[in-house]
Design a protein around this motif. Sequence first.
Motif, short mmCIF file in Angstrom:
data_model
loop_
_atom_site.label_atom_id
_atom_site.label_comp_id
_atom_site.label_asym_id
_atom_site.label_seq_id
_atom_site.Cartn_x
_atom_site.Cartn_y
_atom_site.Cartn_z
N MET A 1 18.47 41.68 33.66
CA MET A 1 18.81 40.89 34.83
C MET A 1 20.00 41.46 35.60
O MET A 1 20.20 41.12 36.77
CB MET A 1 19.09 39.44 34.43
N ARG A 2 20.78 42.31 34.98
CA ARG A 2 21.88 42.91 35.73
C ARG A 2 21.35 43.73 36.91
O ARG A 2 22.00 43.79 37.97
CB ARG A 2 22.75 43.79 34.83
N ALA A 3 20.19 44.36 36.75
CA ALA A 3 19.62 45.10 37.87
C ALA A 3 19.36 44.18 39.06
O ALA A 3 19.50 44.58 40.21
CB ALA A 3 18.33 45.79 37.44
N VAL A 4 18.98 42.92 38.78
CA VAL A 4 18.74 41.96 39.85
C VAL A 4 20.04 41.63 40.57
O VAL A 4 20.13 41.70 41.81
CB VAL A 4 18.08 40.68 39.30
N SER A 5 21.07 41.26 39.81
CA SER A 5 22.33 40.88 40.47
C SER A 5 23.00 42.05 41.16
O SER A 5 23.57 41.90 42.25
CB SER A 5 23.28 40.22 39.46
N ILE B 1 20.59 33.20 39.21
CA ILE B 1 20.94 34.61 39.38
C ILE B 1 21.59 34.84 40.75
O ILE B 1 22.36 35.79 40.91
CB ILE B 1 19.71 35.51 39.19
N GLY B 2 21.33 33.97 41.71
CA GLY B 2 22.01 34.08 43.00
C GLY B 2 23.49 33.82 42.88
O GLY B 2 24.31 34.46 43.56
N GLY B 3 23.88 32.86 42.00
CA GLY B 3 25.28 32.62 41.76
C GLY B 3 25.93 33.76 40.99
O GLY B 3 27.06 34.16 41.29
N ASN C 1 26.16 35.06 34.00
CA ASN C 1 26.74 36.21 34.70
C ASN C 1 26.13 37.51 34.17
O ASN C 1 26.65 38.11 33.22
CB ASN C 1 28.26 36.22 34.53
N ALA C 2 25.05 37.93 34.80
CA ALA C 2 24.38 39.16 34.36
C ALA C 2 25.27 40.38 34.60
O ALA C 2 25.25 41.33 33.83
CB ALA C 2 23.05 39.31 35.09
N THR C 3 26.01 40.35 35.70
CA THR C 3 27.00 41.39 35.98
C THR C 3 28.37 40.83 35.58
O THR C 3 28.84 39.87 36.18
CB THR C 3 27.01 41.76 37.47
N PRO C 4 29.02 41.39 34.55
CA PRO C 4 30.28 40.81 34.10
C PRO C 4 31.41 41.05 35.08
O PRO C 4 31.39 42.00 35.88
CB PRO C 4 30.54 41.55 32.77
N VAL C 5 32.41 40.18 35.03
CA VAL C 5 33.62 40.40 35.79
C VAL C 5 34.37 41.57 35.15
O VAL C 5 34.56 41.61 33.93
CB VAL C 5 34.52 39.14 35.79
N LEU C 6 34.78 42.52 35.96
CA LEU C 6 35.46 43.70 35.44
C LEU C 6 36.85 43.33 34.92
O LEU C 6 37.40 42.29 35.26
CB LEU C 6 35.58 44.75 36.54
#
Length: 406
Positions: free
Chosen positions: A221-225, A264-266, A289-294
Amino acid sequence: MTMTMITTRSRTVAAAALLALLLPLPLAAAGTAAAAAAGTGTAAGTAAGPPPPPAAERSRPAVELPRPTGPYAVGRDDLHLVDRSRTDPWAGSGPRELMVTMRYPARRDTGTPARYLTREEARLLLADRGLEQAVPVETLTRTASASRSGARPLAGRHPLVVLSPGFTVHRATLTALAEDLASRGYVVAAVDHAYESVGTAFPGGRVLTCLACDKAQETGMRAVSDNRARDVSFLLDRLTGPRPAWRHAGLVDPGRIAMAGHSIGGASAIAAMATDPRIRAGVNMDGGNATPVLDGGLGGRPFMLLGAEQRGPGGNASWDRDWPQLDGWKRWITFDGSGHFTFSDFPAIGEQLGLNDPENPLPGARSVELTRRYVGAFLDRHLLGETRPVLDGPSADAPEVRFHSP
């Protein structure tokens, strides 16, 4: 969102639940019977379909979304944007495309009523469930809202809010929130990301379906976000750049931009803020959060996690992981009695059709009211600089609302 949520079986269950929310009870029952027959191998097609509704029933809206609370009328334009610098990640060929519904504060008594879903989008949804012969397309297309196509805009420069919907669902599912924000003076851009819904109409009679539903099982799902983050940056380029794509682009204040989304929009709001400093604030409505906060955070920019009852501390590993990394003003809020789709139009639609969810008892109208209240207050504070005490802690008039500080 876990990978198990995008399996074929999960998509079938989700589609059945979505259809139940959108259809009157007799039609929902017909859909349940068809699904049961498909699961057992019995021949459901031999049963007679329900009789057509009377003409008077066909002529009125199936449901009406809650009216916006602001002082302005709501104008609407639809944009088709093409990013020729990118190949679509799901189709593997052709440019990346977006469909965007722009809503904006407008003058009253101008424009014409806007349709909730197009006939083709509704037809595809019904066909996907095998109900195209039993359910009138108008059951879905006649959902009434406050948007007016082509309405005359209110003069001035207004903050911009980008809205991104959940995986597989249409941008229209955030209409109640979008209209309320526009009625209160915001320009709102609701985005459909190509091949990420069960059906979105594009120019030329095309309806793009969910190629990503299968491919995300391989990519994650990270590819989606991450792809949505690139979509949003392209959208901002086309709205605020030197040759804007929207005829009313002069309404947008490029110094006051936020992003919010559902599911996933959020989650994509985090991904977009990580790569685009133009986005000053973000809201994630119940998305993992599929893409983590750095590790470096979001540069001190404000962010709000707004979740269902089960999204409190310990309820989602990605929220627990990322909360310490949010380095600006932040809130973690949940609603008692709520579920994943509380923040969309579905509860309000289902409530009017007598289709309440016993597992998520927060009433549909209240779901819309609370979502509008807290998202609106967050945006007022961080884009308009206005004081909003409702964000400071629990309120006596909102006992369902929980503030978390892990």
